[in-house]
Design a protein around this motif. Structure first.
Motif, short mmCIF file in Angstrom:
data_model
loop_
_atom_site.label_atom_id
_atom_site.label_comp_id
_atom_site.label_asym_id
_atom_site.label_seq_id
_atom_site.Cartn_x
_atom_site.Cartn_y
_atom_site.Cartn_z
N THR A 10 8.00 -6.63 3.57
CA THR A 10 8.41 -5.41 2.91
C THR A 10 7.37 -4.92 1.91
OG1 THR A 10 9.61 -6.77 1.29
CG2 THR A 10 10.88 -5.84 3.11
N ALA A 11 7.47 -3.66 1.58
CA ALA A 11 6.61 -3.04 0.57
C ALA A 11 7.44 -1.96 -0.12
CB ALA A 11 5.37 -2.44 1.21
N LEU A 12 6.87 -1.40 -1.18
CA LEU A 12 7.50 -0.26 -1.86
C LEU A 12 6.62 0.96 -1.67
CD1 LEU A 12 8.52 -1.95 -5.23
CD2 LEU A 12 10.06 -1.35 -3.35
N GLU A 13 7.26 2.09 -1.42
CA GLU A 13 6.52 3.35 -1.28
C GLU A 13 7.10 4.39 -2.22
OE1 GLU A 13 5.32 2.92 3.46
OE2 GLU A 13 6.64 4.55 2.81
N TYR A 14 6.22 5.10 -2.92
CA TYR A 14 6.63 6.20 -3.78
C TYR A 14 5.99 7.47 -3.25
CZ TYR A 14 7.21 9.16 -7.93
OH TYR A 14 7.53 10.19 -8.80
N HIS A 15 6.82 8.45 -2.91
CA HIS A 15 6.30 9.71 -2.37
C HIS A 15 7.30 10.83 -2.64
CE1 HIS A 15 3.51 12.03 -0.02
NE2 HIS A 15 4.44 12.41 0.83
N VAL A 40 1.72 2.88 -3.01
CA VAL A 40 2.22 1.78 -2.19
C VAL A 40 2.07 0.49 -2.99
CG1 VAL A 40 1.81 0.37 -0.14
CG2 VAL A 40 1.71 2.85 0.02
N VAL A 41 3.12 -0.32 -2.99
CA VAL A 41 3.10 -1.61 -3.71
C VAL A 41 3.35 -2.72 -2.70
CG1 VAL A 41 4.03 -2.98 -5.61
CG2 VAL A 41 4.04 -0.48 -5.75
N VAL A 42 2.42 -3.66 -2.61
CA VAL A 42 2.63 -4.86 -1.80
C VAL A 42 2.38 -6.07 -2.68
CG1 VAL A 42 2.04 -3.78 0.40
CG2 VAL A 42 0.24 -4.85 -0.96
N SER A 43 3.08 -7.15 -2.41
CA SER A 43 2.90 -8.36 -3.20
C SER A 43 3.19 -9.58 -2.35
CB SER A 43 3.83 -8.36 -4.42
OG SER A 43 5.18 -8.53 -4.02
N ASP A 44 2.83 -10.75 -2.88
CA ASP A 44 3.19 -12.02 -2.26
C ASP A 44 2.78 -12.08 -0.78
OD1 ASP A 44 5.01 -13.38 -4.51
OD2 ASP A 44 5.42 -11.23 -4.44
N ILE A 45 1.51 -11.77 -0.54
CA ILE A 45 0.95 -11.84 0.81
C ILE A 45 0.55 -13.27 1.14
CG2 ILE A 45 -0.82 -10.92 2.35
CD1 ILE A 45 -1.05 -8.51 0.43
#
Length: 299
Positions: free
Chosen positions: A238-243, A15-20
């Protein structure tokens, strides 16, 4: 005894989150917390601008913001690998790059192998000319952006609570309508892709420009790379998910399960402790958990 049933959490590889931008009025910490409560990530990548040190005020750091930090710390204690990649708004942390504590690492950039492919993670402010040559101008822009978000927050409250309409984003409308902003985003994406192709990476994953994206970018030599941007937790949520070998952009506004969570959901799992704890008590629990991690490193 817990009064709520244990909720099912989605398993996600990365999971990638940024700019919170924790510590600012525009940060949507409660929504991020709801999202994090619904997933069980093997690896969590915090891709810059997590705590907004530029705009940080001692008088403003709400409980929800502290709970996000504490929740992430609890993930570390439970075995999730957490990488904190520094950004421009938390650049003061760059002096501590290389710090490791258990499953937690503080880095400027990161390369991971995902199912035989190389993924390059970095925040992206290195491409920002204003950051490189006129930092004071970038900080001034940050103040103006924060003011715009404050006004936008008030407008959205009126729109949702009083008028019964949906949310709008002033900043997104400006970005999408001003040609120079669109050009800046396109240049950012192309530059990131060119460097990734040169270094033979399969994926390049950024933040910084608050523009969620997932697309393939090719150069004039017919070489290509998958470009991804995690967006932000101020406007886009938004976030990015890799699965299972696939990337996708997560949109909080499309997640009915996360939106329906109550403040105390999962508290019985010791993710957050009691929901009514004050910031000081949450901070003390945070320090205790850090000691737990540290003690695990001592043979």
């Amino acid at each position: 005894m817990p009064t709520t049933k244990k909720k099912h959490k989605r398993k996600v590889d990365v999971v990638v989150v940024s700019d919170i931008h924790l510590g600012t009025y525009g940060s949507r910490a409660k929504e991020l917390l709801n999202y994090l409560k619904t997933i069980n990530p093997k690896t969590l990548i915090l891709n810059g601008d997590i705590i907004d040190i530029w705009q940080f005020k001692k008088s403003y750091f709400p409980k929800a913001h502290m709970k996000v930090i504490k929740y992430i710390t609890s993930l570390v204690t439970k075995g999730t690998e957490v990488y904190y990649i520094t950004g421009n708004h938390d650049e003061m942390l760059r002096k501590f790059v290389g710090f490791e504590l258990g499953n937690f690492q503080l880095v400027n950039k990161l390369v991971l192998e995902l199912d035989g492919k190389k993924a390059w993670f970095f925040h992206g402010d290195v491409f920002d000319v204003t950051m490189q040559h006129s930092k004071w101008l970038a900080k001034l822009g940050g103040v103006g952006y924060d003011l715009l978000i404050m006004i936008n927050t008030l407008v959205n409250w009126i729109s949702e609570k009083i008028l019964g309409k949906g949310r709008i984003s002033f900043s997104k409308k400006i970005k999408n309508s001003v040609k120079s902003a669109v050009k800046h985003i396109n240049n950012f994406e192309d530059t990131a892709a060119d460097i990734a192709i040169l270094n033979q990476y399969d994926y390049v994953i950024c933040g910084h420009i608050h523009q969620p994206q997932h697309k393939t970018i090719s150069n004039d030599k017919n070489q290509s790379v998958e470009y991804l941007n995690s967006g932000d937790w101020i406007e886009n949520l938004t976030a990015l998910e890799y699965h299972k070998k696939k990337w996708k952009i997560y949109h909080y506004q499309e997640d009915e399960i996360a939106q329906k969570l109550n403040p105390t959901d999962h508290d019985h799992e010791n993710d957050l402790g009691k929901a009514d704890l004050k910031n000081k008590d949450l901070f003390q629990q945070l320090m205790q958990e850090m000691n737990v991690i540290d003690n695990k490193l001592i043979p």
